[in-house]
Design a protein around this motif. Structure first.
Motif, PDB file in Angstrom:
ATOM      1  N   GLU A 140     -34.604 -18.367 -15.811  1.00  0.00           N
ATOM      2  CA  GLU A 140     -33.495 -17.430 -15.989  1.00  0.00           C
ATOM      3  C   GLU A 140     -33.327 -16.515 -14.776  1.00  0.00           C
ATOM      4  O   GLU A 140     -32.213 -16.147 -14.415  1.00  0.00           O
ATOM      5  CB  GLU A 140     -33.706 -16.616 -17.267  1.00  0.00           C
ATOM      6  N   LEU A 141     -34.433 -16.170 -14.152  1.00  0.00           N
ATOM      7  CA  LEU A 141     -34.352 -15.342 -12.934  1.00  0.00           C
ATOM      8  C   LEU A 141     -33.574 -16.079 -11.854  1.00  0.00           C
ATOM      9  O   LEU A 141     -32.743 -15.501 -11.154  1.00  0.00           O
ATOM     10  CB  LEU A 141     -35.759 -15.020 -12.408  1.00  0.00           C
ATOM     11  N   ASN A 142     -33.828 -17.380 -11.741  1.00  0.00           N
ATOM     12  CA  ASN A 142     -33.089 -18.191 -10.762  1.00  0.00           C
ATOM     13  C   ASN A 142     -31.611 -18.199 -11.085  1.00  0.00           C
ATOM     14  O   ASN A 142     -30.768 -18.144 -10.185  1.00  0.00           O
ATOM     15  CB  ASN A 142     -33.591 -19.638 -10.770  1.00  0.00           C
ATOM     16  N   GLN A 143     -31.288 -18.266 -12.366  1.00  0.00           N
ATOM     17  CA  GLN A 143     -29.880 -18.293 -12.775  1.00  0.00           C
ATOM     18  C   GLN A 143     -29.187 -17.001 -12.382  1.00  0.00           C
ATOM     19  O   GLN A 143     -28.062 -17.004 -11.890  1.00  0.00           O
ATOM     20  CB  GLN A 143     -29.785 -18.505 -14.290  1.00  0.00           C
ATOM     21  N   VAL A 144     -29.872 -15.879 -12.581  1.00  0.00           N
ATOM     22  CA  VAL A 144     -29.307 -14.579 -12.218  1.00  0.00           C
ATOM     23  C   VAL A 144     -28.986 -14.549 -10.719  1.00  0.00           C
ATOM     24  O   VAL A 144     -27.951 -14.045 -10.288  1.00  0.00           O
ATOM     25  CB  VAL A 144     -30.278 -13.436 -12.595  1.00  0.00           C
ATOM     26  N   ALA A 145     -29.859 -15.146  -9.914  1.00  0.00           N
ATOM     27  CA  ALA A 145     -29.686 -15.128  -8.459  1.00  0.00           C
ATOM     28  C   ALA A 145     -28.425 -15.865  -8.008  1.00  0.00           C
ATOM     29  O   ALA A 145     -27.911 -15.606  -6.925  1.00  0.00           O
ATOM     30  CB  ALA A 145     -30.913 -15.727  -7.773  1.00  0.00           C
ATOM     31  N   LEU A 146     -27.920 -16.758  -8.842  1.00  0.00           N
ATOM     32  CA  LEU A 146     -26.688 -17.473  -8.488  1.00  0.00           C
ATOM     33  C   LEU A 146     -25.477 -16.543  -8.464  1.00  0.00           C
ATOM     34  O   LEU A 146     -24.493 -16.794  -7.781  1.00  0.00           O
ATOM     35  CB  LEU A 146     -26.404 -18.586  -9.503  1.00  0.00           C
ATOM     36  N   ILE A 147     -25.522 -15.473  -9.238  1.00  0.00           N
ATOM     37  CA  ILE A 147     -24.413 -14.533  -9.330  1.00  0.00           C
ATOM     38  C   ILE A 147     -24.748 -13.218  -8.623  1.00  0.00           C
ATOM     39  O   ILE A 147     -23.902 -12.607  -7.976  1.00  0.00           O
ATOM     40  CB  ILE A 147     -24.079 -14.242 -10.821  1.00  0.00           C
ATOM     41  N   ALA A 148     -25.983 -12.773  -8.764  1.00  0.00           N
ATOM     42  CA  ALA A 148     -26.388 -11.475  -8.216  1.00  0.00           C
ATOM     43  C   ALA A 148     -27.680 -11.629  -7.418  1.00  0.00           C
ATOM     44  O   ALA A 148     -28.769 -11.362  -7.922  1.00  0.00           O
ATOM     45  CB  ALA A 148     -26.575 -10.467  -9.353  1.00  0.00           C
ATOM     46  N   PRO A 149     -27.556 -12.080  -6.160  1.00  0.00           N
ATOM     47  CA  PRO A 149     -28.763 -12.413  -5.394  1.00  0.00           C
ATOM     48  C   PRO A 149     -29.667 -11.221  -5.073  1.00  0.00           C
ATOM     49  O   PRO A 149     -30.815 -11.412  -4.704  1.00  0.00           O
ATOM     50  CB  PRO A 149     -28.204 -13.041  -4.113  1.00  0.00           C
TER      51      PRO A 149
END
Ligand code: ZN
Length: 159
Positions: free
Chosen positions: A73-82
């Motif tokens: 999920e942390l990786n997913q967040v990085a797709l929108i908010a790096p």
């Protein structure tokens, strides 16, 4: 400045869960979608949008009660908010802090924007795989058709 900091402090503290800070301004709702939490009423989520931040100018903050994000999920967040940072809270205390980050390759979170790509075939769709080309802002390339998926295209998928 101090006035803005105060308004930030007013956001309710949570007993257990996850605080996602330093979200790119106005992207908090995208983050809820990418995490599969579009219905904020079924889970207790506090959203603060367009808060002033010393580090990144303007930012959003999300507080998700009773849920701890995992690495995927942390990786997913990085797709929108790096630039997002994650605080895991237990009994009102932060017990872990992470910076989100994209791995070299990501699987399945987003779709290839090429309609003719093998990952978009109706009958035998193949799990999309992307090579991460750039992280700030995120740009990825489809492993199968080499289509470049730009930041705006990624964001569009979570609007
Ligand atoms: Zn493709």
């Amino acid at each position: 400045m101090s006035k803005d900091n105060k308004s930030e402090l007013k956001i309710k503290a949570i007993e257990n869960g996850t605080v996602i800070d330093h979200i790119t301004a106005n992207k908090a709702l995208h983050i809820l979608k990418i995490l599969g939490l579009p219905n904020a009423d079924t889970i207790n989520v506090t959203v603060a949008m367009n808060v002033s931040s010393k580090e990144i100018g303007r930012k959003d903050i999300l507080k998700i009660e009773n849920r701890e994000l995992d690495v995927k999920e942390l990786n997913q967040v990085a797709l929108i908010a790096p630039k997002a940072t994650i605080n895991i809270i237990r009994n009102f205390e932060p017990v872990a802090k992470y910076k989100v980050g994209l791995p070299d390759k990501i699987k399945s979170i987003i779709k290839c924007t090429n309609p003719k790509c093998i990952t978009n075939y109706e009958n035998e769709p193949i799990t999309p795989i992307f090579k991460v080309i750039q992280t700030h802002p995120p740009v990825v390339r489809c492993h199968y058709c080499e289509k470049l998926i730009k930041t705006e295209d990624i964001e569009k998928q979570f609007e």
